[in-house]
Design a protein around this motif. Structure first.
Motif, mmCIF file in Angstrom:
data_model
loop_
_atom_site.group_PDB
_atom_site.id
_atom_site.type_symbol
_atom_site.label_atom_id
_atom_site.label_comp_id
_atom_site.label_asym_id
_atom_site.label_seq_id
_atom_site.Cartn_x
_atom_site.Cartn_y
_atom_site.Cartn_z
ATOM 1 N N VAL A 80 0.850 -1.192 0.000
ATOM 2 C CA VAL A 80 0.000 0.000 0.000
ATOM 3 C C VAL A 80 0.887 1.244 0.000
ATOM 4 O O VAL A 80 1.781 1.383 0.844
ATOM 5 N N ARG A 81 0.615 2.144 -0.910
ATOM 6 C CA ARG A 81 1.369 3.375 -1.024
ATOM 7 C C ARG A 81 0.427 4.572 -0.934
ATOM 8 O O ARG A 81 -0.791 4.434 -0.931
ATOM 9 N N ARG A 82 1.005 5.738 -0.869
ATOM 10 C CA ARG A 82 0.231 6.978 -0.785
ATOM 11 C C ARG A 82 -0.833 7.024 -1.882
ATOM 12 O O ARG A 82 -0.554 6.797 -3.057
ATOM 13 N N GLY A 83 -2.069 7.298 -1.470
ATOM 14 C CA GLY A 83 -3.164 7.423 -2.414
ATOM 15 C C GLY A 83 -3.842 6.128 -2.791
ATOM 16 O O GLY A 83 -4.905 6.148 -3.434
ATOM 17 N N ASP A 84 -3.276 4.970 -2.407
ATOM 18 C CA ASP A 84 -3.924 3.693 -2.706
ATOM 19 C C ASP A 84 -5.188 3.535 -1.866
ATOM 20 O O ASP A 84 -5.249 3.991 -0.718
ATOM 21 N N ARG A 85 -6.178 2.862 -2.437
ATOM 22 C CA ARG A 85 -7.384 2.569 -1.684
ATOM 23 C C ARG A 85 -7.229 1.269 -0.913
ATOM 24 O O ARG A 85 -6.670 0.293 -1.437
ATOM 25 N N VAL A 86 -7.732 1.276 0.326
ATOM 26 C CA VAL A 86 -7.751 0.078 1.174
ATOM 27 C C VAL A 86 -9.201 -0.190 1.542
ATOM 28 O O VAL A 86 -9.810 0.568 2.299
ATOM 29 N N ALA A 87 -9.776 -1.241 0.982
ATOM 30 C CA ALA A 87 -11.173 -1.575 1.250
ATOM 31 C C ALA A 87 -11.270 -2.336 2.567
ATOM 32 O O ALA A 87 -10.563 -3.325 2.782
ATOM 33 N N LEU A 88 -12.155 -1.884 3.447
ATOM 34 C CA LEU A 88 -12.348 -2.484 4.763
ATOM 35 C C LEU A 88 -13.761 -3.057 4.818
ATOM 36 O O LEU A 88 -14.732 -2.309 4.910
ATOM 37 N N VAL A 89 -13.872 -4.369 4.749
ATOM 38 C CA VAL A 89 -15.172 -5.031 4.828
ATOM 39 C C VAL A 89 -15.188 -5.767 6.163
ATOM 40 O O VAL A 89 -14.955 -6.969 6.247
ATOM 41 N N LEU A 90 -15.443 -5.014 7.204
ATOM 42 C CA LEU A 90 -15.280 -5.493 8.575
ATOM 43 C C LEU A 90 -16.553 -5.286 9.380
ATOM 44 O O LEU A 90 -17.289 -4.320 9.164
ATOM 45 N N THR A 91 -16.766 -6.159 10.331
ATOM 46 C CA THR A 91 -17.976 -6.099 11.145
ATOM 47 C C THR A 91 -18.060 -4.798 11.925
ATOM 48 O O THR A 91 -19.133 -4.220 12.087
ATOM 49 N N GLY A 92 -16.956 -4.319 12.425
ATOM 50 C CA GLY A 92 -16.954 -3.069 13.183
ATOM 51 C C GLY A 92 -16.085 -3.193 14.409
ATOM 52 O O GLY A 92 -15.229 -4.081 14.519
ATOM 53 N N GLY A 93 -16.270 -2.282 15.347
ATOM 54 C CA GLY A 93 -15.497 -2.307 16.576
ATOM 55 C C GLY A 93 -14.102 -1.741 16.410
ATOM 56 O O GLY A 93 -13.766 -1.093 15.411
ATOM 57 N N GLU A 94 -13.247 -2.029 17.396
ATOM 58 C CA GLU A 94 -11.916 -1.442 17.423
ATOM 59 C C GLU A 94 -11.031 -1.824 16.242
ATOM 60 O O GLU A 94 -10.310 -0.962 15.711
ATOM 61 N N PRO A 95 -11.027 -3.088 15.757
ATOM 62 C CA PRO A 95 -10.178 -3.399 14.603
ATOM 63 C C PRO A 95 -10.485 -2.547 13.379
ATOM 64 O O PRO A 95 -9.569 -2.091 12.683
ATOM 65 N N ALA A 96 -11.762 -2.316 13.111
ATOM 66 C CA ALA A 96 -12.137 -1.482 11.964
ATOM 67 C C ALA A 96 -11.657 -0.046 12.158
ATOM 68 O O ALA A 96 -11.139 0.588 11.224
ATOM 69 N N ALA A 97 -11.836 0.487 13.371
ATOM 70 C CA ALA A 97 -11.400 1.857 13.644
ATOM 71 C C ALA A 97 -9.884 1.987 13.538
ATOM 72 O O ALA A 97 -9.366 2.953 12.961
ATOM 73 N N SER A 98 -9.163 1.015 14.080
ATOM 74 C CA SER A 98 -7.699 1.089 14.050
ATOM 75 C C SER A 98 -7.170 1.019 12.624
ATOM 76 O O SER A 98 -6.212 1.720 12.270
ATOM 77 N N LEU A 99 -7.783 0.187 11.775
ATOM 78 C CA LEU A 99 -7.349 0.122 10.384
ATOM 79 C C LEU A 99 -7.698 1.398 9.626
ATOM 80 O O LEU A 99 -6.926 1.853 8.768
ATOM 81 N N HIS A 100 -8.843 1.981 9.934
ATOM 82 C CA HIS A 100 -9.202 3.265 9.325
ATOM 83 C C HIS A 100 -8.141 4.313 9.667
ATOM 84 O O HIS A 100 -7.679 5.062 8.790
ATOM 85 N N LEU A 101 -7.749 4.362 10.921
ATOM 86 C CA LEU A 101 -6.750 5.335 11.355
ATOM 87 C C LEU A 101 -5.376 5.016 10.780
ATOM 88 O O LEU A 101 -4.600 5.920 10.444
ATOM 89 N N ALA A 102 -5.058 3.726 10.656
ATOM 90 C CA ALA A 102 -3.778 3.335 10.064
ATOM 91 C C ALA A 102 -3.680 3.817 8.625
ATOM 92 O O ALA A 102 -2.620 4.278 8.175
#
Length: 539
Positions: free
Chosen positions: A47-69
């Motif tokens: 993953v590089r600057r500007g790349d999209r990272v699709a998050l298909v996650l149930t929710g909770g802290e793992p989803a939030a942490s990946l969003h912030l990452a």
């Protein structure tokens, strides 16, 4: 301002303050290390600057942490709903063209099926558990890409698709930061706020709660899926001070605990996403006496249209334009000019200035859709509204939802606000069904209250409407259902009902319904006491 810098400044100020609540709490320093590790793990996948990272996650802290990452990596988070169908998921993955897709055990099989479609570009698919293991071994250094710029894309949210295929809405770091600042100002948010993080991150309300918590150096209390009993326990255990929810969630909390006696820590309420009936607002005010109770009217494209700052005083009122915006009502005609402003008290369609720092720049790969909704620097979301004598806004409904019955325009939200007070009903939605005589027949789809037979609920609705509604707005047909079709964030899917995709438990159009006694027809407050009901936001 970019979100990676805003994050770093909060961590620097309050490293030992609690950042994540719930059963697995973290300080800001601990959450900083976790999100940095996840950013490194994503970078290792290419993953590089500007790349999209699709998050298909149930929710909770793992989803939030990946969003912030993703923010820290200057990548673009693309959170996708876990409740959309296969074809919609294929569409979103093909449209976003992510470099990496992250799923969890609950979503992996569906993601594999959708990501294997020929229209989805080559990518890497990983389970969140695999990324977490890689993050644990990541170096203790800043992510390799450097901080994002304010004009870089932070997140791409897909609209909920109530009227067609979802559209990508790219939002910059600057727009996300401005929206979070506006949210704190407009809801009375305070430093150290403790917020329930249950709204999904594929919806603007969920992202806003998360980012506003970062700016306020508060505590984000994750709940992966909404459950009223669990939410109540989190409120008590974590001392939650702020609830920003859709109305259906507030209803569920009141059913769990009608007095909300244990919610003593909650001082600020806000809602969006759907209409809140005056009856619900009154019960929340009586139970909690909140210091702040706000109705937020906006969308994914421009976070804030307007703010109703005092729901207790004016239930359903959408108030005035937000702190970073301008709003006007113009002629309710297709392709109306933003200069065609209607007179005081006249109904018009909402137009919102694109000059707001909270605004998007246009839909992802859809210049046609952008051209339909953005004209001469104004965004047209498709809402109808009127101002009262105080100059405050009352949203009357969606242009798409308007019912033309016998040549007269009827708005579902006004009818729903009256019918929802019927004691035999747990839920109600109104739509126009094709009818030979009327063109469109006002039809009430109702969910019986617990213990009420479907036929009894149908008859009670008919009688209630005759008392509470003028003849033009009275339902010509009442249908009892097990549940009202709604999106993952509580948005009513009227198009499903209009398409005839429902299985009636009882239907007044199929013959006479059982009679009920007149004693059930009393209402403490008539819907006519409120000029309009507010149909919600974030479309």
């Amino acid at each position: 301002m970019d979100l990676a810098t805003a994050w770093a400044w909060t961590v620097e100020r309050y490293p030992r303050r609690r950042a994540v609540g719930g059963p697995e709490p973290m300080t800001w320093a601990e959450w900083d290390a976790r999100t940095a590790g996840l950013a490194h793990a994503l970078a290792e996948l290419g993953v590089r600057r500007g790349d999209r990272v699709a998050l298909v996650l149930t929710g909770g802290e793992p989803a939030a942490s990946l969003h912030l990452a993703a923010q820290r990596l200057a990548a673009v988070a693309v959170p996708l709903s876990t409740r959309i169908g296969h074809e919609e998921l294929v569409h979103c993955l093909a449209d976003a063209a992510p470099a990496v897709i992250v799923s969890d055990e609950a979503t992996a099989e569906r993601v594999d099926a959708a990501a294997g479609d020929e229209h989805v570009r080559p990518h890497t698919h990983r389970l969140v558990d695999d990324l977490e293991r890689a993050a644990a071994d990541a170096p203790d250094t800043p992510p390799p890409t450097g901080a994002p710029k304010p004009d870089d894309i932070s997140v791409m949210l897909y609209t909920s698709g109530t009227t067609g295929r979802p559209k990508g809405v790219p939002r910059t770091h600057a727009a996300e930061h401005a929206a979070a600042v506006a949210h704190l100002i407009q809801t009375g948010g305070r430093p150290g706020e403790v917020a329930l993080g249950v709204m999904p991150l594929f919806h603007t309300m969920g992202v806003r709660t998360l980012i506003a918590t970062v700016l306020a150096a508060g505590t984000w209390v994750p709940q992966a899926r909404f459950d009223a009993a669990e939410a109540a326990e989190l409120v008590v255990a974590d001392g939650i001070t702020s609830l920003y929810l859709v109305p259906t969630m507030f209803w569920s909390l009141l059913r769990e605990d009608p007095t909300l006696a244990r919610f003593r820590s909650v001082r600020r309420l806000a809602y969006a996403g759907a209409a809140m009936a005056p009856a619900l607002a009154e019960r929340l005010v009586q139970a909690l006496a909140p210091e702040s109770f706000v109705n937020h009217f906006g969308s994914t494209e421009i976070y804030t249209f307007s703010i109703g700052p005092d729901v207790a005083a004016k239930p359903g009122c959408a108030g005035r334009a937000g702190v970073f915006g301008r709003l006007r009502l113009v002629e309710p005609a297709p392709d109306a000019s933003p200069e065609a402003i209607v007179g005081p008290g006249e109904q018009g369609q909402v137009a919102v200035s694109m000059a707001s720092p909270e605004a998007f720049a246009g839909y992802w790969r859809r210049p046609d859709a952008t051209a339909r909704t953005v004209r001469d620097g104004w965004y047209f979301p498709g809402d109808l509204a009127v101002t009262d004598d105080d100059g405050d806004l009352w949203v009357a409904g969606r242009i798409d939802d308007m019912i033309n019955s016998g040549g007269e325009n009827v708005y579902p939200d006004e009818i729903e606000a009256a019918l929802v007070r019927c004691p035999e009903l747990a839920d109600v939605v109104v739509a126009g069904l094709p009818d030979e005589r009327w063109g469109q027949a006002v039809t009430a789809f109702v969910v019986p209250a617990p213990g009420v037979e479907p036929g009894v609920a149908v008859a009670a609705t008919d009688r209630w409407g005759r008392v509470e509604l003028p003849s033009l707005q009275r339902p010509k047909r009442v249908v009892a259902l097990t549940a009202v079709p709604r999106s993952a964030v509580g948005k009513t899917l009227r198009r499903v009902l209009v398409a005839g995709e429902f299985s009636p438990l009882a239907d007044s159009g199929a013959g006479p319904a059982p009679d009920v006694g007149e004693g059930h027809l009393r209402s403490n407050t008539s819907s006519e006491g409120h000029p309009r009901s507010e149909p919600g936001a974030h479309r």
